[in-house]
Scaffold this motif. Structure first.
Motif, mmCIF file in Angstrom:
data_model
loop_
_atom_site.group_PDB
_atom_site.id
_atom_site.type_symbol
_atom_site.label_atom_id
_atom_site.label_comp_id
_atom_site.label_asym_id
_atom_site.label_seq_id
_atom_site.Cartn_x
_atom_site.Cartn_y
_atom_site.Cartn_z
ATOM 1 N N ALA A 79 0.837 -1.198 0.000
ATOM 2 C CA ALA A 79 0.000 0.000 0.000
ATOM 3 C C ALA A 79 0.871 1.247 0.000
ATOM 4 N N GLU A 105 -0.906 4.111 1.172
ATOM 5 C CA GLU A 105 -1.662 4.921 2.124
ATOM 6 C C GLU A 105 -2.411 4.024 3.110
ATOM 7 N N SER A 149 -7.243 0.732 7.950
ATOM 8 C CA SER A 149 -7.426 0.270 6.571
ATOM 9 C C SER A 149 -6.242 0.695 5.715
ATOM 10 N N ASP A 150 -6.077 0.003 4.592
ATOM 11 C CA ASP A 150 -5.027 0.361 3.644
ATOM 12 C C ASP A 150 -5.548 0.183 2.221
ATOM 13 N N ASN A 151 -4.839 0.752 1.267
ATOM 14 C CA ASN A 151 -5.228 0.652 -0.142
ATOM 15 C C ASN A 151 -4.340 -0.322 -0.903
ATOM 16 N N GLU A 171 -8.231 -4.996 -3.287
ATOM 17 C CA GLU A 171 -9.148 -4.038 -2.664
ATOM 18 C C GLU A 171 -8.693 -3.588 -1.275
ATOM 19 N N GLY A 172 -7.469 -3.905 -0.903
ATOM 20 C CA GLY A 172 -6.987 -3.480 0.403
ATOM 21 C C GLY A 172 -7.561 -4.310 1.539
ATOM 22 N N ARG A 192 -9.223 -4.032 5.707
ATOM 23 C CA ARG A 192 -9.861 -3.160 6.712
ATOM 24 C C ARG A 192 -10.099 -3.960 7.987
#
Length: 266
Positions: free
Chosen positions: A156, A158, A187-189, A255-256, A258
């Motif tokens: 990621a 961010e 969460s992350d991207n 989709e990261g 969470r």
């Protein structure tokens, strides 16, 4: 009815006491391990570095290939030493009485951004005084472990962290039945991973704690198991259960990831 209420209250008190004792033991173990790493592994690495330096200095000028190999070994020892020092720092207990939870998290997140290059947004409510010591320790360790996993496995650029106070209304929306809880979301991207079943989610004592994660071309197994002194996803879930909280993780490839933790206020 009164006997049942009294019994339920006593069980809650006993659970809270057990939770406090178990977390104290966990933090003591972390401190012991950090000291052993510093005193034993750290000193051994220093001795190896010193011996390598002496060998390099004693080699004749025409042994360039061997000298280069030894210099590479010195570089590797330095890198391992730095990693050990980072693990020691993360294992050591935090003195929340001196620094407080929010300042400690802010400092840790700032250091994480500098080390990883991952932009991290931290949002929070001023809820420090409302939290118990167990709550603070649990929240800090969850953030610490989650950011470590993000840096190692997510790819990621961010991450976002929210530490908020939330009010959950009763079934009929009645304020009399509402409950205040501490809400933590991380969460992350990044690339995400596939959760093979949903056993990591929830907080019921009868649920299976060992989630089966897809391991073929999937970072999920790494995300759960490889934590180098951390507590891992299952460890996070166990800590949350000790505080009668709820844990949920959602992730899909591309989709990261969470993580949501909800801790009730006592």
């Amino acid at each position: 009815v009164q006997d049942l209420l009294h019994g339920a209250k006593k069980m809650r008190e006993e659970l809270a006491s057990l939770s406090q004792k178990m977390m104290h033991v966990q933090e003591e173990d972390r401190l012991r391990i950090s000291r052993e790493l510093h005193d034993e592994v750290g000193q051994t690495l220093t001795a190896i570095q010193t011996n390598l330096q002496m060998v390099v200095q004693d080699l004749p000028p025409d042994q360039k290939v061997l000298t280069d190999r030894l210099c590479e070994s010195q570089t590797l020892v330095k890198e391992v030493t730095q990693r050990i020092r980072r693990v020691i720092r993360e294992l050591r207990p935090i003195d929340f009485k001196e620094s407080g939870l929010i300042p400690s998290l802010t400092k840790y997140i700032s250091g994480f951004e500098s080390r990883s290059g991952i932009r991290t947004i931290f949002r929070y409510d001023p809820l420090e005084e409302e939290l118990s010591l167990n709550d603070k320790v649990t929240i800090f360790r969850i953030v610490q472990e989650s950011l470590t996993n993000i840096a190692r496995h997510s790819r990621a650029n961010e991450a976002q962290i929210s530490l908020l106070e939330k009010v959950y209304r009763g079934k009929n929306g009645d304020d009399a039945d509402s409950n205040v809880a501490t809400y933590l979301e991380i969460s992350d991207n990044g690339r995400g991973f596939k959760i093979a079943n949903d056993s990591l989610n929830g907080a019921g004592p009868q649920e299976n704690n060992n989630a089966e994660l897809e391991t073929l071309n999937d970072p999920g197994a790494e995300y759960q198991e490889e934590n180098s002194g951390g507590i891992g996803l299952v460890g996070i879930q166990e800590r949350v259960k000790l505080l009668s909280g709820k844990f949920q993780i959602t992730s899909n490839p591309g989709e990261g990831t969470r993580i949501v933790v909800t801790l009730p206020r006592n």
